[in-house]
Design a protein around this motif. Sequence first.
Motif, PDB file in Angstrom:
ATOM      1  N   ASP A  52      86.480 -43.840   9.767  1.00 48.64           N
ATOM      2  CA  ASP A  52      85.780 -44.932  10.686  1.00 48.64           C
ATOM      3  C   ASP A  52      86.556 -46.363  10.329  1.00 48.64           C
ATOM      4  O   ASP A  52      86.461 -46.644   9.223  1.00 48.64           O
ATOM      5  CB  ASP A  52      84.390 -45.215  10.308  1.00 48.64           C
ATOM      6  CG  ASP A  52      83.745 -46.083  11.435  1.00 48.64           C
ATOM      7  OD1 ASP A  52      83.855 -47.203  11.396  1.00 48.64           O
ATOM      8  OD2 ASP A  52      82.917 -45.546  12.289  1.00 48.64           O
ATOM      9  N   THR A  54      85.466 -49.449  10.887  1.00 45.20           N
ATOM     10  CA  THR A  54      84.633 -50.193  10.369  1.00 45.20           C
ATOM     11  C   THR A  54      84.388 -50.007   9.007  1.00 45.20           C
ATOM     12  O   THR A  54      84.711 -51.180   8.092  1.00 45.20           O
ATOM     13  CB  THR A  54      83.167 -50.451  11.212  1.00 45.20           C
ATOM     14  OG1 THR A  54      83.452 -50.683  12.546  1.00 45.20           O
ATOM     15  CG2 THR A  54      82.400 -51.294  10.631  1.00 45.20           C
ATOM     16  N   ARG A  55      84.414 -49.079   8.443  1.00 40.21           N
ATOM     17  CA  ARG A  55      84.290 -48.771   6.964  1.00 40.21           C
ATOM     18  C   ARG A  55      85.676 -49.035   6.325  1.00 40.21           C
ATOM     19  O   ARG A  55      85.745 -49.720   5.170  1.00 40.21           O
ATOM     20  CB  ARG A  55      84.056 -47.235   6.884  1.00 40.21           C
ATOM     21  CG  ARG A  55      82.554 -46.973   7.247  1.00 40.21           C
ATOM     22  CD  ARG A  55      82.105 -45.462   6.922  1.00 40.21           C
ATOM     23  NE  ARG A  55      80.886 -45.251   7.601  1.00 40.21           N
ATOM     24  CZ  ARG A  55      80.563 -44.206   8.282  1.00 40.21           C
ATOM     25  NH1 ARG A  55      81.355 -43.093   8.335  1.00 40.21           N
ATOM     26  NH2 ARG A  55      79.572 -43.977   8.834  1.00 40.21           N
ATOM     27  N   ARG A  57      87.715 -51.562   7.291  1.00 43.09           N
ATOM     28  CA  ARG A  57      87.629 -52.924   7.267  1.00 43.09           C
ATOM     29  C   ARG A  57      86.634 -53.468   5.966  1.00 43.09           C
ATOM     30  O   ARG A  57      87.013 -54.477   5.317  1.00 43.09           O
ATOM     31  CB  ARG A  57      87.193 -53.573   8.589  1.00 43.09           C
ATOM     32  CG  ARG A  57      88.272 -53.368   9.493  1.00 43.09           C
ATOM     33  CD  ARG A  57      87.748 -53.864  10.929  1.00 43.09           C
ATOM     34  NE  ARG A  57      88.807 -53.741  11.796  1.00 43.09           N
ATOM     35  CZ  ARG A  57      88.854 -53.062  12.878  1.00 43.09           C
ATOM     36  NH1 ARG A  57      87.725 -52.277  13.020  1.00 43.09           N
ATOM     37  NH2 ARG A  57      89.883 -52.982  13.790  1.00 43.09           N
ATOM     38  N   ILE A  58      85.495 -52.819   5.675  1.00 42.95           N
ATOM     39  CA  ILE A  58      84.478 -53.086   4.856  1.00 42.95           C
ATOM     40  C   ILE A  58      85.232 -53.020   3.647  1.00 42.95           C
ATOM     41  O   ILE A  58      84.895 -53.892   2.616  1.00 42.95           O
ATOM     42  CB  ILE A  58      83.189 -52.166   4.997  1.00 42.95           C
ATOM     43  CG1 ILE A  58      82.429 -52.849   6.540  1.00 42.95           C
ATOM     44  CG2 ILE A  58      82.408 -52.424   3.583  1.00 42.95           C
ATOM     45  CD1 ILE A  58      81.190 -51.664   6.574  1.00 42.95           C
ATOM     46  N   VAL A  76      84.186 -58.366   9.291  1.00 44.74           N
ATOM     47  CA  VAL A  76      84.790 -57.178  10.146  1.00 44.74           C
ATOM     48  C   VAL A  76      84.204 -57.419  11.494  1.00 44.74           C
ATOM     49  O   VAL A  76      84.410 -56.654  12.267  1.00 44.74           O
ATOM     50  CB  VAL A  76      84.150 -55.867   9.507  1.00 44.74           C
ATOM     51  CG1 VAL A  76      84.489 -55.852   8.091  1.00 44.74           C
ATOM     52  CG2 VAL A  76      82.516 -55.955   9.623  1.00 44.74           C
ATOM     53  N   LYS A  78      81.281 -57.272  13.077  1.00 44.07           N
ATOM     54  CA  LYS A  78      80.224 -56.378  13.646  1.00 44.07           C
ATOM     55  C   LYS A  78      78.800 -57.075  13.175  1.00 44.07           C
ATOM     56  O   LYS A  78      78.883 -57.931  12.521  1.00 44.07           O
ATOM     57  CB  LYS A  78      80.269 -54.907  12.740  1.00 44.07           C
ATOM     58  CG  LYS A  78      81.510 -54.303  13.192  1.00 44.07           C
ATOM     59  CD  LYS A  78      81.759 -53.814  14.518  1.00 44.07           C
ATOM     60  CE  LYS A  78      82.836 -53.132  14.815  1.00 44.07           C
ATOM     61  NZ  LYS A  78      83.049 -52.601  16.121  1.00 44.07           N
ATOM     62  N   VAL A  83      76.629 -53.040  10.170  1.00 42.61           N
ATOM     63  CA  VAL A  83      77.262 -52.892   8.863  1.00 42.61           C
ATOM     64  C   VAL A  83      76.501 -52.502   7.660  1.00 42.61           C
ATOM     65  O   VAL A  83      76.764 -51.667   7.079  1.00 42.61           O
ATOM     66  CB  VAL A  83      77.761 -54.757   8.452  1.00 42.61           C
ATOM     67  CG1 VAL A  83      78.106 -54.405   6.865  1.00 42.61           C
ATOM     68  CG2 VAL A  83      78.872 -54.887   9.302  1.00 42.61           C
ATOM     69  N   HIS A  86      76.713 -48.569   8.141  1.00 44.92           N
ATOM     70  CA  HIS A  86      77.599 -48.140   7.315  1.00 44.92           C
ATOM     71  C   HIS A  86      77.524 -48.112   5.798  1.00 44.92           C
ATOM     72  O   HIS A  86      78.245 -47.198   5.216  1.00 44.92           O
ATOM     73  CB  HIS A  86      79.029 -49.054   8.100  1.00 44.92           C
ATOM     74  CG  HIS A  86      79.233 -48.538   9.154  1.00 44.92           C
ATOM     75  ND1 HIS A  86      80.142 -47.426   9.642  1.00 44.92           N
ATOM     76  CD2 HIS A  86      79.251 -49.245  10.478  1.00 44.92           C
ATOM     77  CE1 HIS A  86      80.444 -47.495  11.044  1.00 44.92           C
ATOM     78  NE2 HIS A  86      80.054 -48.569  11.394  1.00 44.92           N
TER      79      HIS A  86
END
Length: 143
Positions: A52, A54-55, A57-58, A76, A78, A83, A86
């Motif tokens: 993913d 987003t993950r 980016r985290i 990120v 979001k 977040v 995630h």
Amino acid sequence: MKMPFEWVVGDSSKGLHGDRAHVYDETGHRELHHVKGHYLEIASEIFRMLSDPTRIRIILALRMGELSVNHIADIVDKSPAAVSQHLAKMRLGKLVEARRHGTTMFYTLADEHATHLVTEAVFQAEHALDDAPRHHAIEHAAE
């Protein structure tokens, strides 16, 4: 041609040692590692968890160190709720660790392995998209 690593996965019922993986070290010598089937299953789950954006980016954000959910959400781009969801999954996968201070949750990477996986995946993406990957230009500039 010798690959940097070569997985040879066998039937774990054939012996006490389970599945095998042949790994070559930096000097080209082959090392034999025994990899149990359940480790391969978990490794697959980790890759699935990291699939993913987003993950990813985290994880890249958490390289800076401990951050609050709101700070991560800002980085990120979001919502804090998204977040948090995630991060909850990532915590179950032991990729991140959480600490509560009052009503605020703070997160850190559990270890350096997720960072290495994400970094290598980004480098591979550069190879897929660019004739001259940026990370090679940086390596050559440092020489």
